[in-house]
Design a protein around this motif. Structure first.
Motif, PDB file in Angstrom:
ATOM      1  N   ASP A 211      -3.373  -1.811 -13.882  1.00  0.00           N
ATOM      2  CA  ASP A 211      -3.211  -2.406 -12.548  1.00  0.00           C
ATOM      3  C   ASP A 211      -4.123  -3.615 -12.381  1.00  0.00           C
ATOM      4  O   ASP A 211      -3.719  -4.636 -11.799  1.00  0.00           O
ATOM      5  CB  ASP A 211      -3.518  -1.372 -11.465  1.00  0.00           C
ATOM      6  N   LEU A 212      -5.359  -3.498 -12.895  1.00  0.00           N
ATOM      7  CA  LEU A 212      -6.296  -4.610 -12.824  1.00  0.00           C
ATOM      8  C   LEU A 212      -5.770  -5.813 -13.582  1.00  0.00           C
ATOM      9  O   LEU A 212      -5.863  -6.960 -13.115  1.00  0.00           O
ATOM     10  CB  LEU A 212      -7.655  -4.174 -13.391  1.00  0.00           C
ATOM     11  N   ALA A 213      -5.187  -5.556 -14.781  1.00  0.00           N
ATOM     12  CA  ALA A 213      -4.661  -6.649 -15.602  1.00  0.00           C
ATOM     13  C   ALA A 213      -3.508  -7.361 -14.900  1.00  0.00           C
ATOM     14  O   ALA A 213      -3.365  -8.585 -14.990  1.00  0.00           O
ATOM     15  CB  ALA A 213      -4.204  -6.103 -16.953  1.00  0.00           C
ATOM     16  N   LYS A 214      -2.680  -6.592 -14.171  1.00  0.00           N
ATOM     17  CA  LYS A 214      -1.540  -7.193 -13.463  1.00  0.00           C
ATOM     18  C   LYS A 214      -1.999  -8.055 -12.295  1.00  0.00           C
ATOM     19  O   LYS A 214      -1.329  -9.024 -11.927  1.00  0.00           O
ATOM     20  CB  LYS A 214      -0.609  -6.087 -12.966  1.00  0.00           C
ATOM     21  N   CYS A 215      -3.125  -7.679 -11.694  1.00  0.00           N
ATOM     22  CA  CYS A 215      -3.655  -8.440 -10.554  1.00  0.00           C
ATOM     23  C   CYS A 215      -4.510  -9.617 -10.993  1.00  0.00           C
ATOM     24  O   CYS A 215      -4.760 -10.536 -10.214  1.00  0.00           O
ATOM     25  CB  CYS A 215      -4.489  -7.530  -9.653  1.00  0.00           C
ATOM     26  N   LYS A 216      -4.969  -9.568 -12.247  1.00  0.00           N
ATOM     27  CA  LYS A 216      -5.919 -10.572 -12.738  1.00  0.00           C
ATOM     28  C   LYS A 216      -5.170 -11.808 -13.228  1.00  0.00           C
ATOM     29  O   LYS A 216      -4.177 -11.705 -13.952  1.00  0.00           O
ATOM     30  CB  LYS A 216      -6.731  -9.975 -13.880  1.00  0.00           C
ATOM     31  N   ALA A 217      -5.647 -12.948 -12.842  1.00  0.00           N
ATOM     32  CA  ALA A 217      -5.044 -14.195 -13.318  1.00  0.00           C
ATOM     33  C   ALA A 217      -5.469 -14.426 -14.761  1.00  0.00           C
ATOM     34  O   ALA A 217      -6.664 -14.469 -15.061  1.00  0.00           O
ATOM     35  CB  ALA A 217      -5.479 -15.355 -12.439  1.00  0.00           C
TER      36      ALA A 217
END
Length: 414
Positions: A211-217
Motif C-alpha cells: 500500500d505504501l509503494a502504491k501511494c509513494k511517488a
C-alpha cells in the motif's frame, strides 16, 4: 600487562563472531569476523555503514530505459540507476497503472512504468546494482516471496513439523496470497501456532508495504533491509558460540532483535567489549583482513598457494617453493585443505580451478577428489566437485550468493 574487560567469561575454545568497524578510504565499514574454536579465521564480511543499495532493500523504481538485447531495463531508484533482467513470466508488482504493452506476449515493459523491486546483487565498481521483481520480505523465522506460491520449508525442518504447520496455516487461506511463505532454518522445533501468528503479522506487513509503494511517488526507498551482521546473528547462530562487539549501537540492536524474535538463547551469546585495549588488537583483526587480501598464501610445509582471478574463473596454483622434502601428494592434501578454507574466507564463487602438483597414481588422485568433496560438505554455500583433469586441474564450482570480500570493500559509493 593489560587485561581486557569482558562482560562474559568466554571459554578459550569458543567460536566467536566479532562485529566491529573499520575505516577504508574514508568510508566506515561494519566488519564481521567469524573465528573457529582454534581462533582461525573462517569468514570475513564487510558492509559500508552508509551503503544505500543494501542487498534485499525494497524500492519503488521507475523504468527509464528498456533494452531488447539483452532483455533488460534500467530503473531509477531515486539518486541512482539499477539493472533489471527481464525474463518470460516474471512476476511484476506495478505501483501505478500497468503498462499498455502485453508483457505475457513478450512485448516487454514501457518507459515510465513503476515497479516494486528489491536489490538482488549489489553494485560493484562500474557495474550497476541488479534488481529482482520477485522481492522477499523477512521476519524472524519466515520469508515471504512475491510471485511464488505455496508453503515451503528449509531442509532442517522435520516432516512431523511440516505436517503440523501445513494444517495450521490453512487458516491463512494460502490461495489468497500473492506470494509464498518459507520457514527458515531457525524455525525448527517452534510451535505451529506461534509460527501462524508470526505469518499473520508478516502478511499484514507485506500489505502495508504494498500500500505504501502504491501511494509513494516513484522513485524511492520503500524499506531498507537489515544490516548483514543482523542476518548473520539471527540465522547463522549455529556457527558461533558468542558474538562480541565494541560498538554500542550494534550491541543494543542485537539485544533488541533477540528479544523481539523471542530467542533468549541468543541474548546469552551477546558480549559488549569495553576496554582501552582495542578489540581489533586483541584478535589481530587488521592482520586477518590483510592476510585474506593477499595473492599468496603460505603453507606450513613451505609450499604456497597463489590465488588469481581471470575473466572466466578463479585459478589457485599450488607451488612447491620451500617444501622440498614433502611429497607431491602430501603437499596437494595440505594445499586442498587450505584452498577450501581460503575459498570460503574470501567468499569466492563461480568456476574455480586448482592447479595441483603432479601425482604418481590414480589412487592418489581419487583420494584427493574424495578429500575435496568431504571438505566441500563443511561449506554452507553449495560446492560441486567435478574431478581432476588430465592436466592436473581440480575443477569445482561454488554458488554465488554475495559479493566476494574484495568486491565488498570495492562497492560503489552513493
Amino acid at each position: 600487562m593489560i587485561r581486557p574487560f569482558q562482560k562474559k567469561e568466554i571459554p578459550a575454545k569458543s567460536r566467536l563472531l566479532i562485529i566491529t568497524e573499520k575505516m577504508v578510504n574514508d568510508q566506515a565499514f561494519y566488519m564481521e569476523f567469524l573465528l573457529d574454536a582454534d581462533r582461525k579465521t573462517v569468514l570475513i564480511h564487510a558492509e559500508a555503514q552508509s551503503h544505500k543499495l543494501r542487498l534485499g532493500s525494497l524500492y519503488c523504481g521507475r523504468i527509464e530505459r528498456v533494452l531488447t538485447s539483452p532483455r533488460a531495463a534500467f530503473l531509477n531508484l531515486g539518486d541512482v540507476m539499477a539493472y533489471l533482467p527481464i525474463r518470460k513470466d516474471m512476476p511484476l508488482f506495478y505501483t501505478d497503472k500497468q503498462s499498455k504493452k502485453d508483457f505475457s506476449k513478450g512485448e516487454g515493459l514501457a518507459q515510465g512504468d513503476s515497479l516494486l523491486v528489491s536489490i538482488d546483487k549489489e553494485a560493484v565498481r562500474t557495474k550497476e546494482a541488479v534488481l529482482t521483481s520477485q522481492f522477499t520480505i523477512k521476519s524472524s523465522h519466515l520469508i515471504y516471496a512475491f510471485g511464488r506460491k505455496g508453503l515451503h520449508f528449509a531442509k532442517a525442518i522435520r516432516k512431523d513439523q511440516k505436517r503440523e504447520v501445513e494444517e495450521c496455516f490453512q487458516a491463512l487461506s494460502p490461495d489468497s496470497w500473492d506470494g509464498s511463505i518459507t520457514l527458515r532454518t531457525n524455525a525448527k522445533g517452534l510451535p505451529a501456532d506461534l509460527l501462524l501468528k508470526e505469518a499473520g503479522q508478516l502478511l499484514d506487513h507485506v500489505r502495508e508495504l504494498e500500500d505504501l509503494a502504491k501511494c509513494k511517488a516513484a522513485p524511492g526507498l520503500v524499506e531498507e533491509a537489515e544490516p548483514h551482521y543482523m542476518e548473520t546473528f539471527l540465522h547463522e547462530a549455529d556457527a558461533f558460540d558468542y558474538v562480541r562487539t565494541d560498538l554500542l549501537d550494534v550491541y543494543e540492536a542485537l539485544k533488541s532483535k533477540a528479544e523481539e524474535a523471542g530467542q533468549p538463547e541468543l541474548l546469552e551469546k551477546i558480549d559488549f567489549y569495553q576496554d582501552d585495549f582495542p578489540l581489533s588488537n586483541l584478535y589481530s583483526l587488521t592482520r586477518r583482513l590483510e592476510d585474506a587480501s593477499q595473492r599468496m598464501v603460505h603453507l606450513k610445509s613451505g609450499g604456497n598457494l597463489v590465488i588469481e582471478k581471470t575473466e572466466a574463473c578463479y585459478v589457485i596454483d599450488v607451488n612447491t617453493a620451500q617444501a622440498l622434502k614433502t611429497t607431491a601428494f602430501d603437499l596437494n592434501r595440505e594445499a586442498m585443505e587450505t584452498a577450501m578454507q581460503q575459498i570460503r574466507l574470501r567468499n569466492l564463487s563461480g568456476i574455480i580451478l586448482i592447479d595441483l602438483m603432479k601425482m604418481k597414481t590414480e589412487e592418489e588422485r581419487k583420494e584427493l577428489v574424495d578429500l575435496s568433496k568431504k571438505l566441500a560438505e563443511k561449506d554452507p554455500v553449495p560446492v560441486r566437485i567435478y574431478g581432476i583433469t588430465a592436466l592436473g586441474l581440480l575443477e569445482m564450482t561454488r554458488e554465488k550468493r554475495e559479493a566476494t570480500l574484495r568486491e565488498q570493500m570495492e562497492l560503489k559509493k552513493f
